[in-house]
Design a protein around this motif. Structure first.
Motif, PDB file in Angstrom:
ATOM      1  N   ILE A 142       0.840  -1.206   0.000  1.00 49.35           N
ATOM      2  CA  ILE A 142       0.000   0.000   0.000  1.00 49.35           C
ATOM      3  C   ILE A 142       0.871   1.251   0.000  1.00 49.35           C
ATOM      4  CG2 ILE A 142      -1.675   1.373   1.313  1.00 49.35           C
ATOM      5  CD1 ILE A 142      -2.965  -1.193   2.277  1.00 49.35           C
ATOM      6  N   VAL A 143       1.797   1.345   0.950  1.00 45.15           N
ATOM      7  CA  VAL A 143       2.602   2.563   1.111  1.00 45.15           C
ATOM      8  C   VAL A 143       3.778   2.615   0.133  1.00 45.15           C
ATOM      9  CG1 VAL A 143       3.964   3.933   2.750  1.00 45.15           C
ATOM     10  CG2 VAL A 143       1.919   2.734   3.529  1.00 45.15           C
ATOM     11  N   PHE A 144       4.375   1.443  -0.117  1.00 41.56           N
ATOM     12  CA  PHE A 144       5.539   1.378  -1.030  1.00 41.56           C
ATOM     13  C   PHE A 144       5.305   0.332  -2.120  1.00 41.56           C
ATOM     14  CE2 PHE A 144       7.460   2.734   3.088  1.00 41.56           C
ATOM     15  CZ  PHE A 144       7.967   3.968   2.688  1.00 41.56           C
ATOM     16  N   PRO A 145       4.271   0.530  -2.960  1.00 39.22           N
ATOM     17  CA  PRO A 145       4.004  -0.476  -3.999  1.00 39.22           C
ATOM     18  C   PRO A 145       5.165  -0.579  -4.977  1.00 39.22           C
ATOM     19  CG  PRO A 145       2.698   1.511  -4.377  1.00 39.22           C
ATOM     20  CD  PRO A 145       3.331   1.669  -3.030  1.00 39.22           C
ATOM     21  N   ASN A 146       5.460  -1.803  -5.374  1.00 42.29           N
ATOM     22  CA  ASN A 146       6.498  -2.094  -6.369  1.00 42.29           C
ATOM     23  C   ASN A 146       7.902  -1.715  -5.919  1.00 42.29           C
ATOM     24  OD1 ASN A 146       4.452  -2.995  -8.198  1.00 42.29           O
ATOM     25  ND2 ASN A 146       4.012  -0.827  -8.630  1.00 42.29           N
ATOM     26  N   LEU A 147       8.090  -1.576  -4.592  1.00 39.57           N
ATOM     27  CA  LEU A 147       9.408  -1.234  -4.051  1.00 39.57           C
ATOM     28  C   LEU A 147       9.813  -2.258  -2.990  1.00 39.57           C
ATOM     29  CD1 LEU A 147       8.980   2.645  -3.647  1.00 39.57           C
ATOM     30  CD2 LEU A 147      10.391   1.465  -5.358  1.00 39.57           C
ATOM     31  N   PRO A 148      10.273  -3.428  -3.388  1.00 40.05           N
ATOM     32  CA  PRO A 148      10.667  -4.451  -2.417  1.00 40.05           C
ATOM     33  C   PRO A 148      11.742  -3.933  -1.466  1.00 40.05           C
ATOM     34  CG  PRO A 148      10.621  -5.364  -4.641  1.00 40.05           C
ATOM     35  CD  PRO A 148      10.450  -3.890  -4.777  1.00 40.05           C
ATOM     36  N   GLY A 149      11.592  -4.215  -0.186  1.00 46.41           N
ATOM     37  CA  GLY A 149      12.602  -3.830   0.799  1.00 46.41           C
ATOM     38  C   GLY A 149      12.555  -2.384   1.241  1.00 46.41           C
ATOM     39  N   ALA A 150      11.559  -1.619   0.771  1.00 48.24           N
ATOM     40  CA  ALA A 150      11.525  -0.181   1.070  1.00 48.24           C
ATOM     41  C   ALA A 150      10.938   0.134   2.444  1.00 48.24           C
ATOM     42  CB  ALA A 150      10.722   0.554  -0.002  1.00 48.24           C
ATOM     43  N   SER A 151      10.334  -0.846   3.080  1.00 48.82           N
ATOM     44  CA  SER A 151       9.621  -0.603   4.329  1.00 48.82           C
ATOM     45  C   SER A 151      10.373  -1.204   5.512  1.00 48.82           C
ATOM     46  CB  SER A 151       8.229  -1.238   4.230  1.00 48.82           C
ATOM     47  OG  SER A 151       7.548  -1.130   5.454  1.00 48.82           O
ATOM     48  N   HIS A 152       9.903  -0.854   6.723  1.00 50.03           N
ATOM     49  CA  HIS A 152      10.355  -1.616   7.894  1.00 50.03           C
ATOM     50  C   HIS A 152       9.745  -3.018   7.822  1.00 50.03           C
ATOM     51  CE1 HIS A 152       6.803   0.877   9.354  1.00 50.03           C
ATOM     52  NE2 HIS A 152       6.335  -0.360   9.437  1.00 50.03           N
ATOM     53  N   MET A 153      10.185  -3.902   8.687  1.00 42.54           N
ATOM     54  CA  MET A 153       9.721  -5.286   8.632  1.00 42.54           C
ATOM     55  C   MET A 153       8.242  -5.371   9.006  1.00 42.54           C
ATOM     56  SD  MET A 153      10.758  -8.265   7.753  1.00 42.54           S
ATOM     57  CE  MET A 153      12.545  -8.241   7.874  1.00 42.54           C
ATOM     58  N   HIS A 154       7.498  -6.110   8.182  1.00 45.68           N
ATOM     59  CA  HIS A 154       6.082  -6.362   8.460  1.00 45.68           C
ATOM     60  C   HIS A 154       5.836  -7.853   8.635  1.00 45.68           C
ATOM     61  CE1 HIS A 154       5.166  -2.264   6.659  1.00 45.68           C
ATOM     62  NE2 HIS A 154       4.440  -2.272   7.758  1.00 45.68           N
ATOM     63  N   SER A 155       4.870  -8.164   9.469  1.00 47.07           N
ATOM     64  CA  SER A 155       4.374  -9.529   9.630  1.00 47.07           C
ATOM     65  C   SER A 155       3.040  -9.604   8.896  1.00 47.07           C
ATOM     66  CB  SER A 155       4.203  -9.852  11.107  1.00 47.07           C
ATOM     67  OG  SER A 155       5.447  -9.786  11.779  1.00 47.07           O
ATOM     68  N   PHE A 156       2.922 -10.565   7.998  1.00 47.47           N
ATOM     69  CA  PHE A 156       1.737 -10.693   7.141  1.00 47.47           C
ATOM     70  C   PHE A 156       0.854 -11.856   7.595  1.00 47.47           C
ATOM     71  CE2 PHE A 156       4.773  -8.352   4.619  1.00 47.47           C
ATOM     72  CZ  PHE A 156       4.001  -7.447   3.899  1.00 47.47           C
ATOM     73  N   PHE A 157      -0.445 -11.634   7.486  1.00 50.65           N
ATOM     74  CA  PHE A 157      -1.457 -12.607   7.881  1.00 50.65           C
ATOM     75  C   PHE A 157      -2.444 -12.763   6.728  1.00 50.65           C
ATOM     76  CE2 PHE A 157       0.290 -10.451  11.431  1.00 50.65           C
ATOM     77  CZ  PHE A 157       0.368 -11.367  12.468  1.00 50.65           C
ATOM     78  N   GLY A 158      -3.077 -13.946   6.635  1.00 44.50           N
ATOM     79  CA  GLY A 158      -4.063 -14.139   5.575  1.00 44.50           C
ATOM     80  C   GLY A 158      -3.402 -14.632   4.313  1.00 44.50           C
ATOM     81  N   TRP A 167      -1.465  -6.809   7.494  1.00 39.72           N
ATOM     82  CA  TRP A 167      -0.083  -6.780   7.972  1.00 39.72           C
ATOM     83  C   TRP A 167       0.129  -5.697   9.022  1.00 39.72           C
ATOM     84  CZ3 TRP A 167      -1.463  -5.616   2.941  1.00 39.72           C
ATOM     85  CH2 TRP A 167      -1.099  -4.368   2.399  1.00 39.72           C
ATOM     86  N   ILE A 168       1.135  -5.960   9.863  1.00 42.40           N
ATOM     87  CA  ILE A 168       1.470  -5.105  11.013  1.00 42.40           C
ATOM     88  C   ILE A 168       2.994  -5.026  11.118  1.00 42.40           C
ATOM     89  CG2 ILE A 168      -0.635  -5.716  12.295  1.00 42.40           C
ATOM     90  CD1 ILE A 168       1.104  -7.675  13.939  1.00 42.40           C
ATOM     91  N   PRO A 169       3.516  -4.022  11.854  1.00 38.25           N
ATOM     92  CA  PRO A 169       4.962  -4.006  12.087  1.00 38.25           C
ATOM     93  C   PRO A 169       5.353  -5.177  12.983  1.00 38.25           C
ATOM     94  CG  PRO A 169       3.882  -2.357  13.465  1.00 38.25           C
ATOM     95  CD  PRO A 169       2.836  -2.898  12.538  1.00 38.25           C
TER      96      PRO A 169
END
Length: 257
Positions: free
Chosen positions: A27-43, A73-75
């Motif tokens: 959502i925040v950094f579409p198409n930018l792998p590795g651009a965010s802090h670590m997220h935990s994904f669910f679903g 997803w959450i931090p």
């Protein structure tokens, strides 16, 4: 002896375990792998920086019900600098926060809607008016925007309510927030007139004790936030809204009373 009052709750839910961790945010950094802090994904088991709604709809989900293809997803939480995941993510869809006659007008969440809640950029507890930390089975500890000290044998818990007034037009917005709003005075504001089910994210972590050992990938406990990318099939979402939310009936993961 007469029975007590009937508890009226408008609810259905999805129980979605942890799937994977990535420093991605579609959502925040579409198409930018590795651009965010670590997220935990669910679903959804495939979510990454490149994910589209079509990707979600055609992929597997670990949710109960598995028909919920959404991604949540959450931090990531770190304890002593080691990642710790919740025992599960519980995602409640609720009819509340507005008058009963407005609950009866709730519309299904549209496929592809993206919603964020919480403040990842909070610099202190005062910047966080939404997310709350508490302790499972230790209500006397109370809730706080920042981490709390949970007694041994209990679990650290995070609650986060997402906005559920939609502008009726946009599935996302430039700041990822302007297309959604919270109710005011038990009604949705005129700028965001469409009532959709309220997503409540509940995370329970198998940790307790001294919160100085805890941090989120985004910073302090007050930076807790959540992202939701809706990929419920339209007919399944519509049935649950019609059968559970509008008539104010508590349903299970199967969307039935």
């Amino acid at each position: 002896m007469s029975a007590g009052p009937v508890v009226r709750v408008a609810e259905f839910l999805a129980d979605c375990p942890f799937s994977h961790r990535l420093p991605d945010d579609p959502i925040v950094f579409p198409n930018l792998p590795g651009a965010s802090h670590m997220h935990s994904f669910f679903g959804s088991t495939v979510t990454n920086a490149l994910t589209t709604v079509d990707d979600l709809m055609s992929a597997n989900s670990n949710c109960n019900p598995s028909i919920d293809k959404s991604s949540y997803w959450i931090p990531t939480l770190y304890v002593d600098n080691m990642p710790v995941e919740p025992t599960t993510g519980i995602f409640y869809y609720l009819g509340e926060g507005v008058r009963d006659d407005l609950i009866a007008q709730t519309q299904p969440l549209p496929v592809g809607l993206r919603i964020m809640a919480g403040n990842a950029k909070a610099t202190g507890p005062a910047d966080n008016t939404i997310s709350r930390w508490s302790c499972l089975h230790a209500g006397h500890v109370g809730s706080s925007p920042d981490f709390v000290t949970c007694p041994a044998g209990t679990m650290l818990e995070s609650y986060l309510d997402f906005p559920h007034c939609w502008d009726g037009r946009n599935l996302d917005s430039a700041d990822h927030q302007s297309h959604m709003a919270y109710p005011v005075g038990n009604a949705c504001p005129a700028s965001h007139p469409v009532i959709v089910p309220k997503l409540r994210q509940v995370m329970r972590y198998p940790v307790s004790g001294d919160p100085s050992r805890f941090r989120l990938a985004s910073g302090g406990g007050y930076t807790m936030h959540g992202d939701f990318f809706n990929a419920w099939p339209a007919d399944e979402m519509a049935r649950r809204v019609n059968d559970c939310i509008r008539p104010i009936i508590k349903c299970g993961t199967d969307g039935r009373p």
